[in-house]
Design a protein around this motif. Structure first.
Motif, PDB file in Angstrom:
ATOM      1  N   VAL A   7       0.877  -1.171   0.000  1.00 48.43           N
ATOM      2  CA  VAL A   7       0.000   0.000   0.000  1.00 48.43           C
ATOM      3  C   VAL A   7       0.913   1.219   0.000  1.00 48.43           C
ATOM      4  O   VAL A   7       1.666   1.452   0.944  1.00 48.43           O
ATOM      5  CB  VAL A   7      -0.955   0.012   1.212  1.00 48.43           C
ATOM      6  CG1 VAL A   7      -1.814   1.271   1.191  1.00 48.43           C
ATOM      7  CG2 VAL A   7      -1.818  -1.249   1.233  1.00 48.43           C
TER       8      VAL A   7
ATOM      9  N   THR B  12       5.425  -0.854 -10.124  1.00 45.49           N
ATOM     10  CA  THR B  12       4.134  -1.368 -10.576  1.00 45.49           C
ATOM     11  C   THR B  12       4.328  -2.512 -11.550  1.00 45.49           C
ATOM     12  O   THR B  12       3.672  -3.549 -11.468  1.00 45.49           O
ATOM     13  CB  THR B  12       3.304  -0.236 -11.226  1.00 45.49           C
ATOM     14  OG1 THR B  12       3.189   0.835 -10.296  1.00 45.49           O
ATOM     15  CG2 THR B  12       1.932  -0.716 -11.636  1.00 45.49           C
TER      16      THR B  12
ATOM     17  N   TRP C 299      -0.126  -7.756  -4.408  1.00 45.47           N
ATOM     18  CA  TRP C 299      -1.278  -6.873  -4.624  1.00 45.47           C
ATOM     19  C   TRP C 299      -0.801  -5.454  -4.341  1.00 45.47           C
ATOM     20  O   TRP C 299      -0.196  -5.210  -3.305  1.00 45.47           O
ATOM     21  CB  TRP C 299      -2.353  -7.326  -3.655  1.00 45.47           C
ATOM     22  CG  TRP C 299      -3.686  -6.682  -3.708  1.00 45.47           C
ATOM     23  CD1 TRP C 299      -4.716  -7.003  -4.536  1.00 45.47           C
ATOM     24  CD2 TRP C 299      -4.173  -5.665  -2.821  1.00 45.47           C
ATOM     25  NE1 TRP C 299      -5.809  -6.224  -4.224  1.00 45.47           N
ATOM     26  CE2 TRP C 299      -5.512  -5.404  -3.178  1.00 45.47           C
ATOM     27  CE3 TRP C 299      -3.612  -4.946  -1.770  1.00 45.47           C
ATOM     28  CZ2 TRP C 299      -6.291  -4.464  -2.527  1.00 45.47           C
ATOM     29  CZ3 TRP C 299      -4.382  -4.007  -1.115  1.00 45.47           C
ATOM     30  CH2 TRP C 299      -5.707  -3.777  -1.502  1.00 45.47           C
ATOM     31  N   TYR C 300      -1.027  -4.530  -5.258  1.00 45.69           N
ATOM     32  CA  TYR C 300      -0.448  -3.179  -5.158  1.00 45.69           C
ATOM     33  C   TYR C 300      -1.538  -2.137  -5.281  1.00 45.69           C
ATOM     34  O   TYR C 300      -2.300  -2.144  -6.248  1.00 45.69           O
ATOM     35  CB  TYR C 300       0.593  -3.007  -6.266  1.00 45.69           C
ATOM     36  CG  TYR C 300       1.293  -1.679  -6.269  1.00 45.69           C
ATOM     37  CD1 TYR C 300       0.913  -0.676  -7.149  1.00 45.69           C
ATOM     38  CD2 TYR C 300       2.348  -1.425  -5.407  1.00 45.69           C
ATOM     39  CE1 TYR C 300       1.568   0.552  -7.170  1.00 45.69           C
ATOM     40  CE2 TYR C 300       3.001  -0.207  -5.413  1.00 45.69           C
ATOM     41  CZ  TYR C 300       2.602   0.777  -6.299  1.00 45.69           C
ATOM     42  OH  TYR C 300       3.244   1.990  -6.313  1.00 45.69           O
ATOM     43  N   GLN C 301      -1.622  -1.256  -4.270  1.00 50.57           N
ATOM     44  CA  GLN C 301      -2.593  -0.170  -4.285  1.00 50.57           C
ATOM     45  C   GLN C 301      -1.888   1.125  -3.902  1.00 50.57           C
ATOM     46  O   GLN C 301      -0.930   1.111  -3.123  1.00 50.57           O
ATOM     47  CB  GLN C 301      -3.708  -0.421  -3.271  1.00 50.57           C
ATOM     48  CG  GLN C 301      -4.583  -1.606  -3.604  1.00 50.57           C
ATOM     49  CD  GLN C 301      -5.554  -1.295  -4.722  1.00 50.57           C
ATOM     50  OE1 GLN C 301      -6.254  -0.293  -4.686  1.00 50.57           O
ATOM     51  NE2 GLN C 301      -5.612  -2.144  -5.718  1.00 50.57           N
ATOM     52  N   ARG C 302      -2.405   2.220  -4.416  1.00 48.62           N
ATOM     53  CA  ARG C 302      -1.841   3.522  -4.069  1.00 48.62           C
ATOM     54  C   ARG C 302      -2.962   4.467  -3.660  1.00 48.62           C
ATOM     55  O   ARG C 302      -3.976   4.578  -4.346  1.00 48.62           O
ATOM     56  CB  ARG C 302      -1.071   4.101  -5.255  1.00 48.62           C
ATOM     57  CG  ARG C 302      -0.126   5.207  -4.855  1.00 48.62           C
ATOM     58  CD  ARG C 302       0.865   5.461  -5.962  1.00 48.62           C
ATOM     59  NE  ARG C 302       0.196   6.020  -7.117  1.00 48.62           N
ATOM     60  CZ  ARG C 302       0.512   7.183  -7.654  1.00 48.62           C
ATOM     61  NH1 ARG C 302       1.507   7.888  -7.189  1.00 48.62           N
ATOM     62  NH2 ARG C 302      -0.130   7.635  -8.689  1.00 48.62           N
TER      63      ARG C 302
ATOM     64  N   ILE D 294      -8.244   0.511   2.573  1.00 45.58           N
ATOM     65  CA  ILE D 294      -7.371  -0.243   1.667  1.00 45.58           C
ATOM     66  C   ILE D 294      -6.432  -1.146   2.471  1.00 45.58           C
ATOM     67  O   ILE D 294      -6.225  -2.313   2.120  1.00 45.58           O
ATOM     68  CB  ILE D 294      -6.550   0.721   0.774  1.00 45.58           C
ATOM     69  CG1 ILE D 294      -7.474   1.536  -0.127  1.00 45.58           C
ATOM     70  CG2 ILE D 294      -5.486  -0.025  -0.026  1.00 45.58           C
ATOM     71  CD1 ILE D 294      -8.087   0.806  -1.271  1.00 45.58           C
TER      72      ILE D 294
ATOM     73  N   ARG E 179     -13.902   1.112  -3.799  1.00 39.76           N
ATOM     74  CA  ARG E 179     -12.599   0.484  -3.965  1.00 39.76           C
ATOM     75  C   ARG E 179     -11.848   1.121  -5.113  1.00 39.76           C
ATOM     76  O   ARG E 179     -12.432   1.406  -6.163  1.00 39.76           O
ATOM     77  CB  ARG E 179     -12.758  -1.019  -4.260  1.00 39.76           C
ATOM     78  CG  ARG E 179     -13.282  -1.795  -3.084  1.00 39.76           C
ATOM     79  CD  ARG E 179     -13.310  -3.260  -3.423  1.00 39.76           C
ATOM     80  NE  ARG E 179     -13.688  -4.018  -2.249  1.00 39.76           N
ATOM     81  CZ  ARG E 179     -13.553  -5.318  -2.155  1.00 39.76           C
ATOM     82  NH1 ARG E 179     -13.056  -6.015  -3.149  1.00 39.76           N
ATOM     83  NH2 ARG E 179     -13.908  -5.952  -1.059  1.00 39.76           N
TER      84      ARG E 179
ATOM     85  N   THR F 151      -8.965   0.838  -8.078  1.00 39.35           N
ATOM     86  CA  THR F 151      -8.436  -0.238  -8.897  1.00 39.35           C
ATOM     87  C   THR F 151      -6.943  -0.345  -8.621  1.00 39.35           C
ATOM     88  O   THR F 151      -6.322   0.570  -8.110  1.00 39.35           O
ATOM     89  CB  THR F 151      -8.653   0.044 -10.387  1.00 39.35           C
ATOM     90  OG1 THR F 151      -8.046   1.298 -10.704  1.00 39.35           O
ATOM     91  CG2 THR F 151     -10.132   0.094 -10.711  1.00 39.35           C
ATOM     92  N   ASN F 152      -6.380  -1.489  -8.965  1.00 40.43           N
ATOM     93  CA  ASN F 152      -4.957  -1.697  -8.738  1.00 40.43           C
ATOM     94  C   ASN F 152      -4.160  -0.604  -9.440  1.00 40.43           C
ATOM     95  O   ASN F 152      -4.363  -0.355 -10.604  1.00 40.43           O
ATOM     96  CB  ASN F 152      -4.543  -3.076  -9.245  1.00 40.43           C
ATOM     97  CG  ASN F 152      -3.566  -3.752  -8.327  1.00 40.43           C
ATOM     98  OD1 ASN F 152      -3.271  -3.262  -7.240  1.00 40.43           O
ATOM     99  ND2 ASN F 152      -3.077  -4.888  -8.763  1.00 40.43           N
ATOM    100  N   ALA F 153      -3.299   0.075  -8.690  1.00 37.75           N
ATOM    101  CA  ALA F 153      -2.570   1.232  -9.209  1.00 37.75           C
ATOM    102  C   ALA F 153      -1.586   0.829 -10.291  1.00 37.75           C
ATOM    103  O   ALA F 153      -1.078  -0.246 -10.308  1.00 37.75           O
ATOM    104  CB  ALA F 153      -1.845   1.936  -8.079  1.00 37.75           C
TER     105      ALA F 153
END
Length: 196
Positions: free
Chosen positions: A43, A60, A71-74, A95, A192, A194-196
């Motif tokens: 994160v 990324t 799993w990658y989120q920003r 998140i 939510r 989306t994946n960054a």
């Protein structure tokens, strides 16, 4: 970087807080640690325009090349800005909670939560998570995070203000079970990303 990347602290068996990975080698290092420390979610709280943000595109891409094993989120939060932190805190905690539930519920999964230096934004999000999702008081959550990341300087006023904003009431570091349920309901139902 890779072999020299060690600017982070383990908060508990599901969460690491630290400085940002700088490149794909750092991602490989985080993923390929021994099984009890393997990072399965990242994160990122950095904004795109930050001068010391590492190679977010390479990071990324490295996560994507691992076939979604990371799993990658920003959630971009302005550095050193309490208002930005307060505004984005519910989303960031939501998140983080999702990452822990979906990617770190059983070993070897661990979430890596970071900003630039892992001193302000990411410890603040970690503190808010423990305050809102466990029975810790705010002071207990701050002490808990600092014990794992001793350079952390969580933004207590921003966490209190975000808590007040969600509850529509003034709290000073202690909330009860009913307030926690309301907060958890709020942050887990935010849209939510989306994946960054």
């Amino acid at each position: 970087m890779g072999q020299n990347f060690n600017n982070f602290g383990r908060i508990n068996d599901r969460l690491i807080v630290g400085a940002h990975p700088r490149d794909a080698d750092d991602i490989d290092l985080l993923y390929n640690q021994n099984n009890q420390n393997r990072v399965t979610a990242i994160v990122n709280l950095q904004r795109s325009g930050e001068p010391d943000r590492g190679d977010i595109d390479a990071i990324t891409e490295a996560c994507a090349l691992l076939d979604n094993r990371i799993w990658y989120q920003r959630v971009p939060i302005r550095d050193g800005n309490g208002e930005s932190l307060c505004f984005h805190l519910p989303e960031a905690v939501g998140i983080l909670n999702r990452a822990i539930l979906e990617r770190a519920t059983e070993p070897p999964g661990t979430v890596y939560l970071h900003c630039c230096r892992g001193i302000g934004r990411s410890p603040s999000v970690a503190v808010a998570y423990f305050f809102w999702f466990t029975d810790m008081t705010l002071d207990d959550a701050i002490a808990f995070v600092i014990a794992g990341r001793n350079v952390a300087v969580p933004n207590r006023p921003a966490i209190i203000q975000a808590t007040n904003n969600i509850l529509g009431a003034n709290v000073n570091g202690n909330i009860g079970a009913a307030e926690r349920v309301r907060i958890q309901g709020h942050v887990t139902t935010l849209p939510r990303v989306t994946n960054a």
